[in-house]
Write an enzyme that holds these catalytic residues in place. Structure first.
Site, PDB file in Angstrom:
ATOM      1  CB  SER A  68      23.617  54.880   9.129  1.00 31.74           C
ATOM      2  OG  SER A  68      23.818  53.759   7.995  1.00 31.74           O
ATOM      3  CD  GLU A 115      26.923  50.456  16.513  1.00 31.06           C
ATOM      4  OE1 GLU A 115      26.345  50.436  15.433  1.00 31.06           O
ATOM      5  OE2 GLU A 115      27.205  51.306  17.221  1.00 31.06           O
ATOM      6  NE  ARG A 144      30.457  47.821   9.999  1.00 26.59           N
ATOM      7  CZ  ARG A 144      29.454  48.284   9.695  1.00 26.59           C
ATOM      8  NH1 ARG A 144      28.790  48.430   8.768  1.00 26.59           N
ATOM      9  NH2 ARG A 144      28.790  49.009  10.747  1.00 26.59           N
ATOM     10  CG  ASN A 194      25.456  46.639  10.613  1.00 24.70           C
ATOM     11  OD1 ASN A 194      24.484  45.775   9.869  1.00 24.70           O
ATOM     12  ND2 ASN A 194      25.119  47.849  10.448  1.00 24.70           N
ATOM     13  CE1 TYR A 253      26.481  54.263   4.103  1.00 19.98           C
ATOM     14  CE2 TYR A 253      25.662  55.609   6.183  1.00 19.98           C
ATOM     15  CZ  TYR A 253      26.000  54.567   5.653  1.00 19.98           C
ATOM     16  OH  TYR A 253      25.736  53.134   6.121  1.00 19.98           O
ATOM     17  N   GLY A 292      26.265  47.663   5.213  1.00 21.93           N
ATOM     18  CA  GLY A 292      25.964  48.434   4.080  1.00 21.93           C
ATOM     19  C   GLY A 292      27.206  47.819   3.042  1.00 21.93           C
ATOM     20  CD  GLU A 322      20.437  52.646   9.158  1.00 30.18           C
ATOM     21  OE1 GLU A 322      21.464  52.484   8.734  1.00 30.18           O
ATOM     22  OE2 GLU A 322      19.732  52.303  10.220  1.00 30.18           O
ATOM     23  CG  ASP A 373      31.344  49.135  13.467  1.00 29.12           C
ATOM     24  OD1 ASP A 373      31.740  48.477  12.389  1.00 29.12           O
ATOM     25  OD2 ASP A 373      30.013  49.673  13.339  1.00 29.12           O
TER      26      ASP A 373
END
Length: 314
Positions: free
Chosen positions: A152, A276, A261, A278, A222, A282, A16, A263
Site C-alpha cells: 500500500s 514489485e 498483481r 503483490n 485509497y 487489494g 493495512e 506494478d
C-alpha cells in the site's frame, strides 16, 4: 457451486488492517453474488480454533501486509490441510521481500530499477550522513525509498533533493528496519493483474495510474478522487505486450499461484520496468485488481469463484 462454503480472512494487525477489511467485505459480496456461502473471519487469536472446528471448503486470504503476504497465514492453512486461493507459503516469502523478488527477476533478464538495501543498523554503526552521502554519490537522484517488506506504499518516499534524504529515510524506517533505495524511473505507472485459468496464467489488461500529486502513495491509493485510472491503459501495442509478458514472467519465476498483481513503470522510451509484485492484491473500490478484471470484461465474483474450484481440486 452453490453448495460451496468459503471463509474470507481479512483484518489482522498490520498497518493495512483497514484496507484489508474493506477488501474482505467486497470480496465476500462478490462471492455471494456468484452463489457461494461466505463467512467473513478476522485473523485474530480465535482463527485457528474456528478453522479447526468449522473447516470451510476453501479459504480466501484478503489480508494485506504482514501475515497475509509473508507466508505466515498460508503456512497455517497448509498445516491444517485447508485449500486456499493464492500463492503458497514459500513463494509468498520470496515475493514479500522486494529485493529478493527484484534480484530473481533481474537474473532472468527482466528490467527493474537499480537498487540498494540499507538496514537501520548500518546507519547506527557507521553514521547516518556518511552512508547517505555514499548512497547519493553511487546512485544519484532522484530515488524512491520504500520498506523492503510491506504494501500500500506505506513508508514510500520520493527524494529529489539531497537535503530531503535524512527525513525521508526516517519516515521509511517507521515502517520497517530495512530500506530499499531504488533509482526512480520517471514515466507512466501501471498495474497488471495475472489470473490463472486451466491453461495457465494470463495477464489482464494493464491499468494506467495518474495520481494528482504525481506520487501514488497511501493517500492517493485509497482516497477517492486523488488518482485517476485508465483501464485498459492506452499504451503502445509494444508496451502493452511487454507489460503483459513481464507480469506473467514475474508470476511464473517467483512461483506464484492463482492470482497476482505486478506494478511497473513505462519509461519515455516505452521500456517497462518491474517495481514489485503483490500476492494478495487489494479489492477495495479504488484497488487496481478489480479494475483489471473489469477491463477484461469479467467480474470479481466470477474470477474468484473459479479460483476457489482450482484451489479445492489442486
Amino acid at each position: 457451486m452453490t453448495d460451496r462454503w468459503v471463509a474470507v480472512l481479512s483484518g489482522g494487525l498490520s498497518h493495512e488492517r483497514d484496507i484489508s477489511l474493506r477488501s474482505g467485505r467486497r470480496l465476500s459480496a462478490a462471492l455471494r453474488s456468484a452463489g457461494l456461502t461466505v463467512t467473513e473471519q478476522d485473523a485474530d487469536h480465535d482463527l485457528l480454533h474456528r478453522l479447526r472446528n468449522e473447516r470451510p471448503d476453501a479459504v480466501l486470504v484478503a489480508l494485506h501486509g504482514g501475515e497475509g503476504e509473508n507466508g505466515a497465514i498460508q503456512s497455517i492453512l497448509e498445516l491444517l490441510d485447508i485449500p486456499y486461493v493464492g500463492t503458497d507459503s514459500r513463494a509468498c516469502r520470496r515475493a514479500w521481500d522486494k529485493p529478493t523478488a527484484k534480484a530473481e527477476l533481474a537474473r532472468a533478464g527482466l528490467n527493474t530499477p537499480d537498487w540498494m538495501v540499507l538496514p537501520q543498523s548500518t546507519f547506527r554503526e557507521l553514521g547516518a550522513q556518511p552512508v547517505l552521502d555514499a548512497l547519493v554519490d553511487k546512485m544519484g537522484l532522484p530515488l524512491m525509498l520504500k520498506p523492503v517488506q510491506g504494501g500500500s506504499a506505506l513508508g514510500a518516499r520520493v527524494v529529489r533533493d539531497r537535503a530531503e534524504l535524512p527525513s525521508a529515510m526516517m519516515g521509511t524506517f517507521a515502517y520497517g528496519d530495512t530500506v530499499l533505495a531504488e533509482k526512480l524511473v520517471e514515466g507512466t505507472e501501471i498495474a497488471i493483474g495475472v489470473v490463472e485459468d486451466p491453461d495457465g496464467p494470463h495477464a489482464l489488461p494493464p491499468v494506467r495510474i495518474e495520481p494528482a500529486n504525481g506520487i501514488f502513495d497511501y493517500t492517493a491509493r485509497y482516497t477517492a478522487g486523488l488518482t485517476s485510472y485508465q483501464a485498459p491503459a492506452e499504451l503502445s501495442a509494444e508496451a502493452t505486450a511487454e507489460a503483459s509478458e513481464l507480469a506473467v514472467s514475474a508470476h511464473r519465476l517467483l512461483g506464484l499461484r492463482h492470482v497476482s498483481r505486478t506494478d511497473a513503470i513505462v519509461d519515455a522510451a516505452g521500456r517497462v520496468h518491474f517495481l514489485e509484485v503483490n500476492v494478495s492484491p487489494g479489492l477495495t473500490k479504488t484497488s487496481l485488481l478489480p479494475m483489471t478484471i473489469e477491463a477484461a470484461e469479467r467480474s470479481v465474483g466470477e474470477v474468484f469463484s473459479k479460483l476457489v474450484e482450482r484451489a479445492i481440486h489442486s
